[in-house]
Design an enzyme around this catalytic site. Structure first.
Site, PDB file in Angstrom:
ATOM      1  N   ASP A   1      -2.317   2.167 -41.724  1.00  0.00           N
ATOM      2  CA  ASP A   1      -2.537   2.494 -43.139  1.00  0.00           C
ATOM      3  C   ASP A   1      -3.717   1.697 -43.670  1.00  0.00           C
ATOM      4  O   ASP A   1      -3.764   0.474 -43.518  1.00  0.00           O
ATOM      5  CB  ASP A   1      -1.288   2.159 -43.973  1.00  0.00           C
ATOM      6  CG  ASP A   1      -0.101   3.031 -43.595  1.00  0.00           C
ATOM      7  OD1 ASP A   1      -0.298   4.247 -43.469  1.00  0.00           O
ATOM      8  OD2 ASP A   1       1.002   2.492 -43.414  1.00  0.00           O
TER       9      ASP A   1
ATOM     10  N   ASP B   1       1.660   4.192 -37.506  1.00  0.00           N
ATOM     11  CA  ASP B   1       0.382   4.606 -38.089  1.00  0.00           C
ATOM     12  C   ASP B   1      -0.396   3.359 -38.494  1.00  0.00           C
ATOM     13  O   ASP B   1       0.177   2.290 -38.647  1.00  0.00           O
ATOM     14  CB  ASP B   1       0.611   5.398 -39.379  1.00  0.00           C
ATOM     15  CG  ASP B   1       1.341   6.698 -39.136  1.00  0.00           C
ATOM     16  OD1 ASP B   1       1.462   7.100 -37.966  1.00  0.00           O
ATOM     17  OD2 ASP B   1       1.776   7.300 -40.134  1.00  0.00           O
TER      18      ASP B   1
END
Lengths: 212, 99
Positions: free
Chosen positions: A141, A139
């Site tokens: 962030d 991911d």
């Protein structure tokens, strides 16, 4: 006035912690990370005066170790805002491609509204240290510092933009009282999860909460 | 990634479904649907390996006081602390009981 901007904030990366500050139960990988001169990440947790709650980051999700660092030991500090230019338009890594695509959009949003944004998590760590921790499926962030209320429909508009990127983006809204996930605030939920220094709680409006 | 299954005794089926929480580090997503009377089935997909005992203890403590409604619960955990798990589960249980 207290210079809060100089105080380490959650997600800041700090260099200078020595291995002898680790508790006896600390795993060996944590000592190796510090001995290699890598930074620790400021955690959102209470700490005694003169100390900072930090986390040591190793490989993968399992290698995280909570510790405390004396403020006096800080030799260098990198904030998430300093890492926004690290995207790679043609990069092999999806989170860094996403960062390159997002940077102009978030810069423009922040200029218009007088806000600041930054890169946290694995992407922030990799950009600040050069240590590869991101994979193709990681991911991205991010944090957005939002001192004044953000309307929920604006949160939803921003979330919809983030959902068009090559990887999942996890953006935290940093309010004066603590952090709320953009995804949570953009949802129709009556209460959202506020992560504050004193712990997490469910609140109706994060901007009406008092910083703890 | 690890998938864990739990079963607990329960009362009558909940009246409605609910979804709380969100996908993102330190948080979890909880989906609740009315289940067969007398049973509470929970499935947890978690990014933290080796946490089955922690989840069992947390559920046991939560359901020790009052019998929960019959539900099928799906949890997607992204490394939430036990405190956050508890908050989200309480939020979800509140939503299925509000009509």
């Amino acid at each position: 006035m207290h210079e809060t901007r100089l105080l380490p904030q959650p997600h800041d990366l700090l260099w200078g912690m020595s291995t002898d500050r680790l508790d006896a139960a600390a795993p060996t990988w944590a000592a190796e990370v510090l001995a290699a001169g890598r930074p620790v990440v400021v955690r959102r947790a209470p700490a005694r005066d003169g100390w900072i709650a930090v986390g040591v980051r190793g490989h993968g999700r399992e290698q995280r170790h909570a510790a405390w660092m004396p403020r006096a030991a800080i030799r260098r500090r990198v904030q998430p805002e300093q890492l926004t230019g690290g995207g790679e338009r043609e990069g092999v890594c999806a989170p860094l491609r996403a960062l390159a695509l997002l940077q102009p959009q978030l810069d423009a949003l922040c200029r218009q509204r007088g806000l600041a944004w930054g890169v946290t998590g694995g992407a922030g760590y990799q950009l600040a240290t050069g240590v590869t921790v991101l994979g193709e499926h990681s991911d991205l962030d991010l944090l957005l510092r939002v001192p004044r209320p953000l309307e929920r429909r604006q949160a939803l508009a921003l979330l919809e933009r983030l959902e068009q990127l090559p990887c999942r983006v996890d953006l935290q809204l940093e309010t004066p009282a603590g952090a709320v996930a953009l995804r949570d605030w953009a949802s129709p939920a009556a209460r959202v999860l506020l992560k504050a220094g004193s712990g997490a709680r469910l609140v109706g409006d994060p901007w009406r909460e008092v910083a703890a | 990634m690890e998938t864990l299954s739990f079963e607990f005794p329960a009362g009558q089926p909940a009246r409605q479904r609910a979804q709380v929480g969100c996908v993102g580090s330190g948080d979890l997503e909880v989906l609740l649907e009315p289940g067969p009377a007398g049973r509470l089935n929970i499935q947890v997909v978690t990014s933290v390996n080796g946490s089955a005992e922690r989840w069992r203890h947390l559920f046991e403590r939560m359901f020790a006081g009052a019998e929960p409604p019959a539900l099928n619960v799906d949890i997607h955990d992204f490394g939430a602390t036990p405190g956050v798990v508890r908050l989200r589960l309480e939020q979800a249980l509140e939503e299925v009981s509000n009509v």
